[in-house]
Design a protein around this motif. Structure first.
Motif, PDB file in Angstrom:
ATOM      1  N   HIS A 157       0.822  -1.218   0.000  1.00  0.00           N
ATOM      2  CA  HIS A 157       0.000   0.000   0.000  1.00  0.00           C
ATOM      3  C   HIS A 157       0.851   1.262   0.000  1.00  0.00           C
ATOM      4  CE1 HIS A 157      -3.001  -2.995   1.194  1.00  0.00           C
ATOM      5  NE2 HIS A 157      -3.937  -2.114   0.893  1.00  0.00           N
ATOM      6  N   ALA A 158       2.114   1.122  -0.399  1.00  0.00           N
ATOM      7  CA  ALA A 158       3.005   2.280  -0.422  1.00  0.00           C
ATOM      8  C   ALA A 158       2.500   3.349  -1.379  1.00  0.00           C
ATOM      9  CB  ALA A 158       4.414   1.844  -0.826  1.00  0.00           C
ATOM     10  N   ALA A 159       1.931   2.920  -2.517  1.00  0.00           N
ATOM     11  CA  ALA A 159       1.418   3.893  -3.494  1.00  0.00           C
ATOM     12  C   ALA A 159       0.254   4.686  -2.907  1.00  0.00           C
ATOM     13  CB  ALA A 159       0.994   3.165  -4.770  1.00  0.00           C
ATOM     14  N   ASP A 160      -0.608   4.008  -2.160  1.00  0.00           N
ATOM     15  CA  ASP A 160      -1.743   4.708  -1.527  1.00  0.00           C
ATOM     16  C   ASP A 160      -1.254   5.743  -0.527  1.00  0.00           C
ATOM     17  OD1 ASP A 160      -3.402   3.041  -2.972  1.00  0.00           O
ATOM     18  OD2 ASP A 160      -3.619   1.591  -1.337  1.00  0.00           O
ATOM     19  N   LEU A 161      -0.201   5.389   0.226  1.00  0.00           N
ATOM     20  CA  LEU A 161       0.351   6.333   1.195  1.00  0.00           C
ATOM     21  C   LEU A 161       0.951   7.542   0.502  1.00  0.00           C
ATOM     22  CD1 LEU A 161       2.061   3.915   3.751  1.00  0.00           C
ATOM     23  CD2 LEU A 161       0.094   5.395   4.174  1.00  0.00           C
ATOM     24  N   ALA A 162       1.626   7.290  -0.621  1.00  0.00           N
ATOM     25  CA  ALA A 162       2.242   8.397  -1.349  1.00  0.00           C
ATOM     26  C   ALA A 162       1.188   9.328  -1.919  1.00  0.00           C
ATOM     27  CB  ALA A 162       3.120   7.844  -2.476  1.00  0.00           C
ATOM     28  N   ALA A 163       0.081   8.755  -2.364  1.00  0.00           N
ATOM     29  CA  ALA A 163      -0.978   9.576  -2.954  1.00  0.00           C
ATOM     30  C   ALA A 163      -1.794  10.315  -1.907  1.00  0.00           C
ATOM     31  CB  ALA A 163      -1.901   8.690  -3.798  1.00  0.00           C
ATOM     32  N   ASN A 164      -1.873   9.756  -0.704  1.00  0.00           N
ATOM     33  CA  ASN A 164      -2.696  10.365   0.343  1.00  0.00           C
ATOM     34  C   ASN A 164      -1.992  10.242   1.688  1.00  0.00           C
ATOM     35  OD1 ASN A 164      -4.769  11.500   1.824  1.00  0.00           O
ATOM     36  ND2 ASN A 164      -6.133   9.719   1.644  1.00  0.00           N
ATOM     37  N   PRO A 165      -0.973  11.072   1.948  1.00  0.00           N
ATOM     38  CA  PRO A 165      -0.200  10.973   3.194  1.00  0.00           C
ATOM     39  C   PRO A 165      -1.046  11.120   4.455  1.00  0.00           C
ATOM     40  CG  PRO A 165       0.891  12.396   1.592  1.00  0.00           C
ATOM     41  CD  PRO A 165      -0.467  12.128   1.062  1.00  0.00           C
TER      42      PRO A 165
END
Length: 490
Positions: free
Chosen positions: A431-439
């Protein structure tokens, strides 16, 4: 036996023996509720938190047979007093710990002294109460202390953590030990076994070292920078295998082994020990991960978390009562696998944890199903281990049930912690991409990752219980007329 032959202080002695036993049982659970707070205070990494439990259970289980032999030869009263003093000192060191390793070392010392304290207490109970009916009553009190002490530990741990300090979960042993020491010194009479004094130190060192390397290897695997393929992990596990094989070789050739290989030859005993090992591996970690979930995710206070576990003890009591009647009617060969199957069901229920899980909807009913099943199992396996045993081997055969449960608990806690941390790490990586898109959602994603890890741990705990089901069906065949009564494991 006439009334004049009975110890006039025997019932007072029972009270002080019970105090000593209560302290041992309390410390198996009291630190669970304090663990999140203690880990934060001492900056303990997630991969190392399980040592709070494992460091106590591992030496307790591995040295229990040696502790019983020391008590028999040196004198049970003397060893009980020394164990109480040592346990109190170790508790003081743990309560004053300033770093994680200090706390873990203190917990390990507690386990060492508990391994002498528990068999000394049971032996003194046996020699103090020589009349069969009175001995049965005394064992009932001893068993109630052992069964109810876990619940008291969880609740007391919550109260002390919330209204005093997590350190008092260890300091509380000091006044308890003082009461026990006073009673042992003034009321109990000395007793010891006459004859040879062979302690089998090589066997004790090999078994303890091998089990410690196993736990260390599992812990190394949980480290993201190491994993299962690192030389530290592989080397630890390989060393464990070598030491444990050497232990079997030494025991098979020793004139007075800690673990006589002959007691493992009976299928019922082998089944009881495998069940104890697998149940311990799955059960110990339940309190650990539910504590993480209730306090870390659901934000329960320590007291509320302690209260949340009380139905588990109630379920154990209900299960033991129902199971004792079922054993008389259908025998342990059916009661044990039925109880274990209920354990599998309860654990699979807990494996469905998510951020929206409620206590009443999932945790409470899963606890009750699991606990009632464990009540079936606990009251059966000790007696199954004694089917057809000689008087000379009855003590070690009974003690081995507790030994396998403690060893299974220490190994299972380490292994399940590794599985949980690995699953959480993989979840967060995915879920690293989700974190990057929505910190701003980082906290929610991290919480979901943690719960995913707990779910994986419960799934694997269910696998351990499934293996116990297979072992019980394959090995335990004792009928309702073959089970001895009135036994208590140390």
């Amino acid at each position: 036996m006439g009334a004049s032959d009975l110890d006039p202080k025997r019932w007072v002695a029972l009270a002080f023996i019970a105090v000593a036993q209560l302290m041992v049982v309390l410390d198996a659970t009291i630190v669970n509720i304090a663990l999140p707070t203690a880990a934060t205070a001492l900056h303990i990494a997630d991969a190392n938190k399980q040592w709070m439990v494992t460091a106590y259970a591992l030496p307790f289980g591995a040295l229990l047979l040696l502790g019983g032999r020391i008590a028999d030869y040196l004198g049970r009263k003397r060893v009980l007093m020394l164990s109480l003093i040592g346990f109190a000192a170790a508790s003081a060191l743990g309560g004053a710990a300033q770093q994680g390793w200090m706390l873990f070392a203190a917990r390990a010392l507690q386990g060492v002294f508990a391994a002498m304290l528990a068999p000394a207490s049971l032996s003194l109970l046996t020699v103090t109460f020589r009349e069969p009916k009175e001995r049965a009553k005394a064992f009932a009190v001893f068993g109630a202390i052992s069964g109810g002490g876990a619940a008291v530990g969880l609740l007391l741990g919550g109260l002390l953590t919330e209204y005093a300090n997590w350190r008092w979960c260890l300091f509380v042993n000091i006044p308890i030990a003082a009461i026990g020491i006073f009673g042992v010194a003034t009321v109990l009479k000395e007793s010891r076994t006459t004859g040879g004094t062979h302690y089998d130190i090589p066997g004790a060192m090999l078994s303890t070292g091998g089990l410690a390397l196993l736990v260390w290897g599992f812990t190394r695997a949980a480290n993201p920078t190491l994993g299962w393929g690192s030389w530290q992990t592989i080397g630890s596990l390989a060393g464990a295998v070598v030491l444990l094989l050497a232990f079997v070789l030494v025991e098979s050739r020793s004139p007075s082994p800690l673990l006589p290989m002959r007691i493992l030859a009976d299928r019922n005993r082998a089944g009881a020990y495998l069940v104890g090992l697998f149940v311990g591996a799955g059960l110990f970690a339940i309190f650990l991960f539910l504590t993480y979930f209730l306090q870390g995710i659901q934000h329960y206070s320590p007291v509320k978390a302690g209260v949340a576990f009380l139905p588990f003890s109630a379920g154990i009591i209900i299960g033991a009562g129902v199971g004792s009647q079922l054993v008389l009617k259908i025998g342990p060969k059916l009661v044990v696998p039925i109880g274990l199957a209920m354990g599998v069901l309860g654990l699979l229920w807990l494996s469905r944890l998510n951020l929206g899980t409620t206590y009443l909807g999932t945790i409470l009913p899963a606890q009750l199903v699991l606990a009632i099943g464990m009540g079936f199992v606990f009251m059966s396996v000790t007696n199954v281990a004694l089917v057809g045993i000689s008087k000379a081997d009855a003590g070690v055969a009974s003690a081995m049930v507790n030994t396998t449960q403690q060893i299974g608990g220490s190994l299972g806690t380490a292994l399940l912690s590794t599985f949980a941390l690995t699953a959480t790490t993989n979840y967060l990586t995915g879920h690293a991409a989700d974190l990057a898109a929505n910190p701003s959602a980082a906290g929610l994603v991290q919480a979901a990752g943690a719960v995913h890890g707990y779910s994986i741990a419960f799934t694997w705990a269910a696998v351990f219980f499934g293996l116990a089901v297979v072992a019980s069906l394959a090995l335990i065949n004792a009928g309702k007329n073959e089970v001895p009564s009135g036994t208590v494991a140390v």
